[in-house]
Design a protein around this motif. Sequence first.
Motif: not given
Length: 209
Positions: A70-73, A123-127, A132-133, A137-140
């Motif tokens: 799910v995280d990769d997707l 929302q993705a940046i907030g997540l 962060s652990e 990847a969503l922020g990077r």
Amino acid sequence: MNISADEDSPERAGYRRSAGSPRGEARRRELLERVTEDLAANGLVDFSLRRAARAAGATHKVLLYHFDGVDDLLVQAVVRLRERRIGKALDAATEGSVRRSLGEWVRAVWPILVGEEARVLDQAIGLAMYDSERYAALGREASQQYLPTLLSVCPQHWSDRRKLEVAEMVLATLRGFLVDARTSGDTAGVAAGFEALVRALDREEAADE
């Protein structure tokens, strides 16, 4: 905000990812587009593999064949949304044949940045900040996607260091405005800050004259 991993994972279920054949890659892109549409419409809250499977018109086992869980997707769908946003921004900024200044470019793309997909990407940046652990990847990936475009619109005669400094400033400032607009609702304050950013960019370019 909860992103459910469900009880199945590629390791536990014993599924392998698509081997990258043309047919498999086409199927993966089709599934990703459907999940991306669901994400754009419904946001990240309660995103799960089963929700993604319903949106894709497939089983969660099919998704686990093509994605590493799910995280990769989720990351790939968010990346796809950003690609759409960047494409729209470039279309808006390159309309017409006259070269835009940096300030004009930022002004042209701002309506795209605060458009319909902004909520999900915020929302993705907030997540990424919240966990962060798991979601770094969503922020990077956001910086990796946006920076090349910002670097490309800087004056070509600038040094690489100067381009990077200005691009990083624009990226960080616009991201701050987006978060502020989403969390505070202070549209007047954001608008005032945005105008100050445009003036700063105009001064930066004028320093060359």
